[in-house]
Design a protein around this motif. Structure first.
Motif, short mmCIF file in Angstrom:
data_model
loop_
_atom_site.label_atom_id
_atom_site.label_comp_id
_atom_site.label_asym_id
_atom_site.label_seq_id
_atom_site.Cartn_x
_atom_site.Cartn_y
_atom_site.Cartn_z
N PHE A 11 0.56 -1.43 -0.24
CA PHE A 11 -0.17 0.21 0.13
C PHE A 11 0.45 1.21 0.32
N THR A 17 5.38 3.13 1.92
CA THR A 17 5.25 2.18 1.27
C THR A 17 4.85 0.91 2.51
N ASN A 22 -4.25 -8.38 2.32
CA ASN A 22 -5.62 -7.39 1.98
C ASN A 22 -6.68 -9.42 1.87
N ALA A 39 -7.71 -7.03 -4.63
CA ALA A 39 -6.34 -6.85 -4.21
C ALA A 39 -4.82 -7.21 -4.83
N HIS A 63 -7.92 3.52 -2.37
CA HIS A 63 -6.59 2.74 -2.31
C HIS A 63 -6.13 2.14 -3.14
N ASN A 64 -4.65 1.81 -3.60
CA ASN A 64 -4.15 1.17 -4.29
C ASN A 64 -3.87 -0.42 -4.27
N ASP A 65 -4.14 -0.39 -2.89
CA ASP A 65 -3.86 -2.18 -2.00
C ASP A 65 -5.57 -2.48 -2.48
N HIS A 66 -6.67 -1.57 -3.12
CA HIS A 66 -7.71 -2.43 -2.79
C HIS A 66 -7.86 -2.01 -4.59
#
Length: 205
Positions: A11, A17, A22, A39, A63-66
């Motif tokens: 993330f 970072t 996830n 993810a 959010h990028n990790d999702h």
């Protein structure tokens, strides 16, 4: 039917970072599903889906990790990506001007005999949503509510006061036995978390 697939990656926001695991939730029947939060690993998610039809890939927030496997997965399974437009700025950090299908508060997604109602729950992110599935006695909260408290609000585009309002007004009003399936870590219940609201307020950020 609720399946969980755990994927690992990073993330990134505000110049930092972090390594994260996830929860990717697959909800529906043995013939059709929706995927909640694609993810990190589209291939692993696709394996978990198998030959079931994917009606939608729903992002609880931007959010990028999702969302970082959403486009790859969408191409593999020919499904639309759904996101609340208040997270446009977060989406653009990953996908630029790639389009998605806007989610609306109160919208109902029907799949495999289950109805998922979209609850706009800003705070962790402006466009954060939860998905309430009364027929399964469950709510999918992304990073809005975890076992032990609200999601983080110390980074850009987040607000502690807003996430508390969202949890108090949209989640703690659900039946106490509603199972809370989170974006990271273990599941919990509304009844287990509701008594701790004052502790969260005292703890602040």
């Amino acid at each position: 039917m609720i399946d969980r697939i755990v994927t690992s990656g990073t993330f990134s926001l505000d110049g930092g970072t972090w390594d994260v695991d996830n929860n990717v939730w697959v909800v529906g029947s043995d013939s059709e599903v929706v995927v909640i939060d694609a993810a990190h690993d589209a291939e692993a998610i696709a394996r978990g889906i198998g030959d079931r039809a994917v009606r939608a890939i729903v992002c609880t927030h931007g959010h990028n990790d999702h969302i970082n496997a959403a486009a790859d997965l969408a191409a593999r399974v020919d499904a639309p990506i759904l996101l609340h437009p208040a997270d446009q700025v977060l989406w653009e950090m990953v996908y630029g001007d790639t389009p998605y299908t806007p989610l609306e508060d109160g919208q109902v997604l029907s799949v495999g005999g289950a109805d998922l109602t979209v609850l706009h729950t800003p705070g962790h992110a402006p466009g954060a949503v939860c998905l309430h599935v009364p027929g399964l006695g469950a709510v999918f909260t992304g990073d809005t509510l975890f076992k032990g408290g609200p999601g983080a609000t110390g980074r850009s585009f987040s607000s502690f006061e807003t996430i508390i309002d969202s949890i108090r007004g949209r989640l703690l009003t659900l039946p106490e036995d509603t199972v809370v399936h989170t974006g990271h870590g273990d599941s919990t219940t509304i009844g287990a978390e509701a008594p701790h609201l004052q502790e969260w307020l005292a703890r602040g950020h």
